[in-house]
Design an enzyme around this catalytic site. Structure first.
Site, PDB file in Angstrom:
ATOM      1  N   GLU A 192      12.658   8.997   9.315  1.00 55.86           N
ATOM      2  CA  GLU A 192      13.426   8.899   8.066  1.00 55.86           C
ATOM      3  C   GLU A 192      13.354  10.169   7.200  1.00 55.86           C
ATOM      4  O   GLU A 192      14.366  10.590   6.636  1.00 55.86           O
ATOM      5  CB  GLU A 192      12.967   7.697   7.242  1.00 55.86           C
ATOM      6  CG  GLU A 192      11.455   7.603   7.146  1.00 55.86           C
ATOM      7  CD  GLU A 192      10.945   6.739   5.988  1.00 55.86           C
ATOM      8  OE1 GLU A 192       9.863   6.166   6.132  1.00 55.86           O
ATOM      9  OE2 GLU A 192      11.605   6.664   4.954  1.00 55.86           O
TER      10      GLU A 192
ATOM     11  N   ASP B  23       7.340   3.557  14.238  1.00 51.04           N
ATOM     12  CA  ASP B  23       7.592   2.454  13.305  1.00 51.04           C
ATOM     13  C   ASP B  23       8.872   1.671  13.627  1.00 51.04           C
ATOM     14  O   ASP B  23       9.038   0.555  13.163  1.00 51.04           O
ATOM     15  CB  ASP B  23       7.693   2.980  11.868  1.00 51.04           C
ATOM     16  CG  ASP B  23       6.374   3.492  11.348  1.00 51.04           C
ATOM     17  OD1 ASP B  23       5.354   3.295  12.032  1.00 51.04           O
ATOM     18  OD2 ASP B  23       6.355   4.104  10.264  1.00 51.04           O
TER      19      ASP B  23
ATOM     20  N   VAL C 191      -4.481   6.113  17.144  1.00 50.46           N
ATOM     21  CA  VAL C 191      -4.520   5.802  18.582  1.00 50.46           C
ATOM     22  C   VAL C 191      -3.127   5.336  19.031  1.00 50.46           C
ATOM     23  O   VAL C 191      -2.686   5.604  20.149  1.00 50.46           O
ATOM     24  CB  VAL C 191      -5.570   4.689  18.846  1.00 50.46           C
ATOM     25  CG1 VAL C 191      -5.394   4.050  20.192  1.00 50.46           C
ATOM     26  CG2 VAL C 191      -6.964   5.260  18.705  1.00 50.46           C
ATOM     27  N   GLN C 192      -2.432   4.651  18.118  1.00 55.40           N
ATOM     28  CA  GLN C 192      -1.104   4.128  18.440  1.00 55.40           C
ATOM     29  C   GLN C 192      -0.071   5.229  18.658  1.00 55.40           C
ATOM     30  O   GLN C 192       0.969   5.020  19.267  1.00 55.40           O
ATOM     31  CB  GLN C 192      -0.587   3.231  17.301  1.00 55.40           C
ATOM     32  CG  GLN C 192      -1.402   1.985  17.103  1.00 55.40           C
ATOM     33  CD  GLN C 192      -1.209   1.417  15.701  1.00 55.40           C
ATOM     34  OE1 GLN C 192      -0.406   0.532  15.498  1.00 55.40           O
ATOM     35  NE2 GLN C 192      -1.945   1.921  14.733  1.00 55.40           N
TER      36      GLN C 192
HETATM   37  O1  F6P Z   1       5.689   7.473  10.316  1.00 59.47           O
HETATM   38  C1  F6P Z   1       4.865   7.129  11.362  1.00 59.47           C
HETATM   39  C2  F6P Z   1       3.472   6.800  10.888  1.00 59.47           C
HETATM   40  O2  F6P Z   1       2.679   6.666  12.033  1.00 59.47           O
HETATM   41  C3  F6P Z   1       3.352   5.578   9.991  1.00 59.47           C
HETATM   42  O3  F6P Z   1       3.292   4.377  10.720  1.00 59.47           O
HETATM   43  C4  F6P Z   1       2.090   5.862   9.249  1.00 59.47           C
HETATM   44  O4  F6P Z   1       2.075   5.226   7.996  1.00 59.47           O
HETATM   45  C5  F6P Z   1       2.114   7.329   9.067  1.00 59.47           C
HETATM   46  O5  F6P Z   1       2.912   7.845  10.099  1.00 59.47           O
HETATM   47  C6  F6P Z   1       0.758   7.979   9.062  1.00 59.47           C
HETATM   48  O6  F6P Z   1       0.930   9.300   8.705  1.00 59.47           O
HETATM   49  P1  F6P Z   1      -0.147  10.452   8.900  1.00 59.47           P
HETATM   50  O7  F6P Z   1      -0.219  10.765  10.366  1.00 59.47           O
HETATM   51  O8  F6P Z   1       0.415  11.585   8.120  1.00 59.47           O
HETATM   52  O9  F6P Z   1      -1.444   9.928   8.394  1.00 59.47           O
END
Ligand code: F6P
Length: 343
Positions: A103, A128, A274-275
Site C-alpha cells: 500500500e 498481509d 519469521v512469517q
Molecule cells: O506490511 C507487512 C508487514 O509485515 C506488516 O504485517 C507488519 O505490521 C509490518 O510489515 C512490520 O513492519 P517492519 O518490518 O517494518 O517491522
C-alpha cells in the site's frame, strides 16, 4: 527501452521471483536494459542502483527477501522527493520504473504518476494480502503456511500442558493471515483488526471450551487487533515514515488477561518476521512470476499508471489508483466461516 525496478516496504517471499521474471523477459524477449534500484524509494532518491542482468539474477527464484534490498522510505516525506526521482530517472535515461510494493510503495508510485507525470507502474506484493484490486498478493501464501505450521506445533504442546496458547501473527489493518491460519490450524478464538474484540467474550469462549472437556485452547490474534473501546488499555507504538505504528504486543497483553480471567495457564508466541522470511511456496513463486511477466509486458507497451492484478484465475492490468484507494480487509461473511469453530 531502459527500465528501472525497485522493491519497497516490508519484504516478502516471492520478490526475487518477480525481479527474475522482469529481468528475464525484459532482456531475453524484448532486448531492454533493466536497472535495479537499491532499498526501495531510497534508490532513486539517492541514485543508488545496479544494472540487473540474466547472470546477476540467476538462482534467485527460490530465495526469500529481495536482492535489491528494501526500505520504508517515503519520497513524499522529502520536499524535493518527486523531483529527485525524476532527475535520477532522466540521468539514467530510464523510460519508466516498475515499483514492487504494498500500500505505501504503490501509494507513492500512484502519486508520482498522477501528480508528477512519472512513468511508473506497480506490482502488488505483501504478506498481509490487503491490497485492493487484486484477489491475492504474493507473499501471503508463504506467510500463511508458516503461521499454520506454527499453530500445528503449538497445538501439541498446548494439549500436553493443558494451556491456552496465544499466537500473534502479522496483519496491521487486515486479518487475512490470522483468519486463514486460524481456520487452517483449528483455532478456538480468532481476533482480527476488522472486528474489535471484547476480552470478556474471549474469556467466556475459552471457559466454555474447557467446560466441554477440552483442557487446552488456541487463540490466534492479528498484531493489529484492537479491543472494543474502553475494555482494555494498549500501549501506543512508534511510527514509521508512512505514519504506521510499530505493532506487536497484543499477544503478551492477551496472555495476562486470559490467564487472569480464566485461571488457565496461558503462554503467548509472537511469530513476527519469521512469517516474512525464507523460501516462497510454489504458489507464491508462480504468482510472483506471472505478475512480473505481466509488469514487463505492460512497461514494454507503455502502460504506465497500471498494475497487474490477479482477478479470479487471470492476470489483468488495472489502474494503479484502484489498488491504493482503499485496503482489502476481511469482509464479515468471510469471518463467519470461522464462527462455528470458536470456543
Ligand atoms: O506490511 C507487512 C508487514 O509485515 C506488516 O504485517 C507488519 O505490521 C509490518 O510489515 C512490520 O513492519 P517492519 O518490518 O517494518 O517491522
Amino acid at each position: 527501452m531502459r527500465i528501472g525496478v525497485l522493491t519497497g516496504g516490508g519484504d516478502c517471499p516471492g520478490l526475487n521471483a518477480a525481479i527474475r521474471a522482469i529481468v528475464r523477459k525484459g532482456i531475453d524477449v524484448y532486448g531492454h536494459a533493466i536497472v535495479g534500484f537499491r532499498d526501495g524509494w531510497k534508490g532513486p532518491l539517492e541514485s543508488e542502483y545496479e544494472d540487473l542482468t540474466i547472470e546477476s539474477t540467476r538462482g534467485i527464484l527460490p530465495r526469500g527477501g529481495t536482492i535489491l534490498g528494501t526500505s520504508r522510505t517515503n519520497p513524499f516525506k522529502r520536499e524535493d522527493g518527486p523531483a529527485q526521482v525524476k532527475e535520477t530517472m532522466a540521468a539514467l535515461h530510464l523510460d519508466g520504473l516498475i515499483a514492487i510494493g504494498g500500500e505505501d510503495t504503490l501509494g507513492a508510485a500512484a502519486r508520482l504518476n498522477s501528480e508528477h507525470d512519472v512513468a511508473v507502474l506497480g506490482v502488488p506484493k505483501t504478506i498481509d494480502n490487503d491490497l485492493a484490486a487484486t484477489d491475492v498478493t504474493f507473499g501471503f501464501d508463504t506467510a500463511l503456511q508458516v503461521a499454520t505450521e506454527a499453530i500445528d506445533r503449538l497445538h501439541t504442546t498446548a494439549e500436553s500442558h493443558h494451556r491456552v496458547m496465544v499466537v500473534e501473527v502479522m496483519g496491521r489493518h487486515a486479518g487475512w493471515i490470522a483468519l486463514h491460519s486460524g481456520i487452517a490450524g483449528g483455532a478456538d478464538v480468532i481476533l482480527i483488526p476488522e472486528r474489535p474484540f471484547d476480552i470478556e467474550e474471549v474469556g467466556s469462549l475459552v471457559r466454555r471450551r474447557h467446560a466441554r472437556g477440552r483442557a487446552f485452547s488456541i487463540v490466534v490474534v492479528a498484531e493489529g487487533a484492537l479491543p472494543k473501546e474502553g475494555t482494555m488499555e494498549l500501549a501506543a507504538g512508534e511510527k514509521d515514515e508512512f505514519g504506521h505504528a510499530r505493532l506487536g504486543g497484543i499477544g503478551q497483553r492477551l496472555e495476562r488477561e486470559i490467564e487472569q480471567r480464566t485461571g488457565f495457564e496461558t503462554r503467548a508466541t509472537v511469530l513476527g518476521h519469521v512469517q516474512r522470511g525464507g523460501t516462497p511456496t510454489a504458489f507464491d513463486r508462480v504468482l510472483a512470476t506471472r505478475v512480473g511477466v505481466a509488469a514487463i509486458d505492460a512497461a514494454h507497451d507503455g502502460n504506465w499508471g497500471t498494475m497487474p492484478a490477479l482477478r479470479g484465475t487471470r492476470i489483468e492490468l488495472v489502474p494503479l489508483s484502484d489498488a491504493v484507494e482503499e485496503l482489502r480487509t476481511v469482509p464479515p461473511e468471510e469471518f463467519e466461516v470461522a464462527a462455528p469453530f470458536m470456543g
